[in-house]
Write an enzyme that holds these catalytic residues in place. Structure first.
Site, PDB file in Angstrom:
ATOM      1  N   LYS A 236     -11.052  31.756  21.128  1.00 34.35           N
ATOM      2  CA  LYS A 236     -10.369  30.481  21.473  1.00 34.35           C
ATOM      3  C   LYS A 236     -11.385  29.355  21.704  1.00 34.35           C
ATOM      4  CE  LYS A 236      -8.373  32.160  25.131  1.00 34.35           C
ATOM      5  NZ  LYS A 236      -8.906  33.544  25.088  1.00 34.35           N
TER       6      LYS A 236
ATOM      7  N   ARG B  23      -1.769  30.716  31.587  1.00 34.40           N
ATOM      8  CA  ARG B  23      -2.036  32.133  31.378  1.00 34.40           C
ATOM      9  C   ARG B  23      -0.951  33.013  31.972  1.00 34.40           C
ATOM     10  NH1 ARG B  23      -7.909  32.063  30.923  1.00 34.40           N
ATOM     11  NH2 ARG B  23      -8.633  34.116  30.352  1.00 34.40           N
TER      12      ARG B  23
ATOM     13  N   ARG C 169     -21.417  38.348  23.072  1.00 35.95           N
ATOM     14  CA  ARG C 169     -21.393  36.893  23.346  1.00 35.95           C
ATOM     15  C   ARG C 169     -22.589  36.467  24.196  1.00 35.95           C
ATOM     16  NH1 ARG C 169     -16.087  34.367  25.472  1.00 35.95           N
ATOM     17  NH2 ARG C 169     -16.116  36.207  26.797  1.00 35.95           N
TER      18      ARG C 169
ATOM     19  N   ARG D 192     -22.309  36.413  30.034  1.00 35.57           N
ATOM     20  CA  ARG D 192     -21.359  36.165  31.123  1.00 35.57           C
ATOM     21  C   ARG D 192     -21.159  37.416  31.967  1.00 35.57           C
ATOM     22  NH1 ARG D 192     -16.266  32.962  28.598  1.00 35.57           N
ATOM     23  NH2 ARG D 192     -15.180  34.489  29.872  1.00 35.57           N
TER      24      ARG D 192
ATOM     25  N   ARG E  42      -9.726  42.527  32.128  1.00 36.81           N
ATOM     26  CA  ARG E  42      -9.260  41.269  31.519  1.00 36.81           C
ATOM     27  C   ARG E  42      -8.223  41.520  30.424  1.00 36.81           C
ATOM     28  NH1 ARG E  42     -14.671  38.752  29.704  1.00 36.81           N
ATOM     29  NH2 ARG E  42     -13.441  36.992  28.966  1.00 36.81           N
TER      30      ARG E  42
HETATM   31  P1  AP5 Z   1     -15.124  32.945  22.349  1.00 36.42           P
HETATM   32  O1  AP5 Z   1     -14.839  31.768  21.492  1.00 36.42           O
HETATM   33  O2  AP5 Z   1     -16.052  32.766  23.492  1.00 36.42           O
HETATM   34  O3  AP5 Z   1     -13.750  33.640  22.818  1.00 36.42           O
HETATM   35  P2  AP5 Z   1     -12.645  33.181  23.862  1.00 36.42           P
HETATM   36  O4  AP5 Z   1     -11.324  33.572  23.312  1.00 36.42           O
HETATM   37  O5  AP5 Z   1     -12.847  31.769  24.260  1.00 36.42           O
HETATM   38  O6  AP5 Z   1     -13.022  34.185  25.036  1.00 36.42           O
HETATM   39  P3  AP5 Z   1     -13.126  33.983  26.589  1.00 36.42           P
HETATM   40  O7  AP5 Z   1     -13.640  35.312  27.076  1.00 36.42           O
HETATM   41  O8  AP5 Z   1     -13.887  32.763  26.952  1.00 36.42           O
HETATM   42  O9  AP5 Z   1     -11.670  33.819  26.969  1.00 36.42           O
HETATM   43  P4  AP5 Z   1     -11.129  34.116  28.327  1.00 36.42           P
HETATM   44  O10 AP5 Z   1      -9.782  33.616  28.075  1.00 36.42           O
HETATM   45  O11 AP5 Z   1     -11.221  35.476  28.877  1.00 36.42           O
HETATM   46  O12 AP5 Z   1     -12.125  33.346  29.301  1.00 36.42           O
HETATM   47  P5  AP5 Z   1     -11.923  32.083  30.194  1.00 36.42           P
HETATM   48  O13 AP5 Z   1     -13.193  31.405  30.244  1.00 36.42           O
HETATM   49  O14 AP5 Z   1     -10.706  31.330  29.803  1.00 36.42           O
HETATM   50  O15 AP5 Z   1     -15.656  34.115  21.385  1.00 36.42           O
HETATM   51  C1  AP5 Z   1     -16.064  35.353  21.889  1.00 36.42           C
HETATM   52  C2  AP5 Z   1     -17.313  35.836  21.104  1.00 36.42           C
HETATM   53  O16 AP5 Z   1     -16.942  36.099  19.761  1.00 36.42           O
HETATM   54  C3  AP5 Z   1     -18.461  34.808  21.036  1.00 36.42           C
HETATM   55  O17 AP5 Z   1     -19.678  35.472  21.104  1.00 36.42           O
HETATM   56  C4  AP5 Z   1     -18.278  34.163  19.661  1.00 36.42           C
HETATM   57  O18 AP5 Z   1     -19.511  33.670  19.131  1.00 36.42           O
HETATM   58  C5  AP5 Z   1     -17.716  35.314  18.853  1.00 36.42           C
HETATM   59  N1  AP5 Z   1     -16.807  34.873  17.799  1.00 36.42           N
HETATM   60  C6  AP5 Z   1     -15.882  33.881  17.875  1.00 36.42           C
HETATM   61  N2  AP5 Z   1     -15.199  33.790  16.721  1.00 36.42           N
HETATM   62  C7  AP5 Z   1     -15.701  34.759  15.902  1.00 36.42           C
HETATM   63  C8  AP5 Z   1     -15.417  35.183  14.575  1.00 36.42           C
HETATM   64  N3  AP5 Z   1     -14.452  34.594  13.860  1.00 36.42           N
HETATM   65  N4  AP5 Z   1     -16.122  36.231  14.062  1.00 36.42           N
HETATM   66  C9  AP5 Z   1     -17.086  36.856  14.814  1.00 36.42           C
HETATM   67  N5  AP5 Z   1     -17.428  36.479  16.054  1.00 36.42           N
HETATM   68  C10 AP5 Z   1     -16.735  35.458  16.604  1.00 36.42           C
HETATM   69  O19 AP5 Z   1     -11.548  32.759  31.613  1.00 36.42           O
HETATM   70  C11 AP5 Z   1     -12.486  33.499  32.349  1.00 36.42           C
HETATM   71  C12 AP5 Z   1     -11.845  33.937  33.678  1.00 36.42           C
HETATM   72  O20 AP5 Z   1     -11.489  32.783  34.457  1.00 36.42           O
HETATM   73  C13 AP5 Z   1     -10.545  34.755  33.568  1.00 36.42           C
HETATM   74  O21 AP5 Z   1     -10.806  36.122  33.367  1.00 36.42           O
HETATM   75  C14 AP5 Z   1      -9.916  34.455  34.936  1.00 36.42           C
HETATM   76  O22 AP5 Z   1     -10.523  35.216  35.958  1.00 36.42           O
HETATM   77  C15 AP5 Z   1     -10.278  32.999  35.188  1.00 36.42           C
HETATM   78  N6  AP5 Z   1      -9.251  32.069  34.676  1.00 36.42           N
HETATM   79  C16 AP5 Z   1      -9.448  31.071  33.751  1.00 36.42           C
HETATM   80  N7  AP5 Z   1      -8.311  30.413  33.513  1.00 36.42           N
HETATM   81  C17 AP5 Z   1      -7.362  31.001  34.281  1.00 36.42           C
HETATM   82  C18 AP5 Z   1      -5.964  30.782  34.452  1.00 36.42           C
HETATM   83  N8  AP5 Z   1      -5.326  29.825  33.758  1.00 36.42           N
HETATM   84  N9  AP5 Z   1      -5.275  31.583  35.301  1.00 36.42           N
HETATM   85  C19 AP5 Z   1      -5.909  32.550  36.003  1.00 36.42           C
HETATM   86  N10 AP5 Z   1      -7.228  32.815  35.890  1.00 36.42           N
HETATM   87  C20 AP5 Z   1      -7.951  32.057  35.026  1.00 36.42           C
END
Ligand code: AP5
Length: 293
Positions: free
Chosen positions: A69, A148, A187, A220, A231
């Site tokens: 994402k 979420r 990542r 991370r 997660r």
């Molecule tokens: P990346 O683009 O980083 O993936 P992502 O979907 O953004 O993954 P995240 O882990 O950041 O999502 P998340 O939703 O868990 O984290 P968030 O920060 O929101 O890609 C991943 C990897 O794959 C990278 O290395 C990239 O280079 C590679 N890649 C990408 N595309 C590719 C492709 N096509 N082919 C190959 N490789 C590829 O949340 C973190 C934490 O915050 C949560 O766990 C929770 O504790 C808290 N939190 C945040 N928002 C909320 C909420 N709304 N409610 C409750 N808790 C929340």
């Protein structure tokens, strides 16, 4: 007379839809906004005020953690100009501050995050509501990681309805969990500009260093195997039901997240553009039909 009006409407639809495809709000970006008002809160000012768009893109990106994402949000931001608003980025920025600068609610939130659990709805919603100016931004937005849970989605809908803001679409990225685990395990993120890399799929030119700003790349805390499992379970339990919620609102765009990031992006953009053209054409036809009567 009526036919003549309809012919005029048709010409108008063709010219409006053409202008959607060629309009300035899909030109590539030359400068990147630092998103200070989102990352630091409403007392901070963004370095660049996004130019008002005729039809701002207001998007939500859904999908399991690690599906890509953030990577797609960055590519969409460059093309559509709308700001990339990630709730995870806000928590991580708060976590990087000195402990004495973190509120008790934020300290608690960071504990949930480290374990891979969802932060409670009340904390997340207070944080987003405080930043509602970013949702009203004339440049539009790309929400990543929010909402979420159903409660968060309902709060957002209520707020947007009361402010007269309309979502353009909700993009749901799909990928088998086995591939997601590989993506998260490899990542690496820049500690300065937050650019995301992957050790094998998107490696930096120089190991451990950011191509853009020379920052240091780190792994991370929540990308450790034990947090990844928690997660993915939280996603299945709390976030996956949002797919149905947005499908019922007629907003869902489904995208397979396999392949190279640029190809996934082009596929997403083509679908979004086609949707927008249909929406504009429909609006023009309804307005003309009203005038014809
Ligand atoms: P990346 O683009 O980083 O993936 P992502 O979907 O953004 O993954 P995240 O882990 O950041 O999502 P998340 O939703 O868990 O984290 P968030 O920060 O929101 O890609 C991943 C990897 O794959 C990278 O290395 C990239 O280079 C590679 N890649 C990408 N595309 C590719 C492709 N096509 N082919 C190959 N490789 C590829 O949340 C973190 C934490 O915050 C949560 O766990 C929770 O504790 C808290 N939190 C945040 N928002 C909320 C909420 N709304 N409610 C409750 N808790 C929340």
């Amino acid at each position: 007379m009526r036919c003549h009006m309809c012919f005029e409407a048709l010409v108008l639809v063709i010219s409006v839809t053409a202008s959607v495809s060629w309009s300035p709000y899909i030109q590539p970006m030359t400068m990147t906004n630092n998103r200070a008002a989102w990352i630091e809160g409403p007392s901070a000012q963004c370095e660049i005020t996004p130019e008002p768009a005729l039809l701002p893109w207001r998007l939500i990106l859904l999908g399991a953690p690690g599906v890509g994402k953030g990577t797609q949000a960055e590519l969409l931001h460059r093309r559509l100009r709308a700001c990339h608003l990630s709730t995870g980025d806000v928590f991580r920025a708060a976590g990087a501050r000195a402990e004495c600068d973190q509120s008790p609610a934020m300290k608690e939130a960071l504990g949930y995050m480290r374990r891979g659990e969802l932060v409670p709805d009340s904390t997340v919603w207070a944080m987003v509501r405080e930043r509602k100016g970013c949702l009203q931004c004339a440049g539009g937005f790309i929400l990543d990681g929010f909402p979420r849970t159903l409660a968060q989605a309902e709060s957002l809908k209520e707020l947007m309805d009361s402010e007269g803001l309309k979502l353009t679409a909700v993009v749901n990225y799909e990928l088998p969990f086995s591939e997601i685990v590989v993506r998260m395990g490899g990542r690496r993120t820049c500690d300065k500009c937050k650019t995301v890399y992957h050790v094998t799929e998107r490696p930096p030119r120089q190991e451990g260093k950011c191509d853009r700003c020379d920052g240091k790349l780190f792994q991370r805390e929540d990308d450790r195997p034990e947090s990844i499992k928690v997660r993915l379970e939280a996603y299945e339990r709390s976030t996956a039901p949002l797919i149905e919620f947005y499908r019922n609102l007629g907003l869902l765009v489904e995208i397979r997240a396999t392949g190279m990031p640029d190809d996934i992006f082009e596929h997403t953009f083509t679908q979004l553009e086609a949707r927008r053209v249909r929406e504009v054409a429909q609006r023009v036809l309804v307005a003309h039909a009203d005038r014809c009567e």
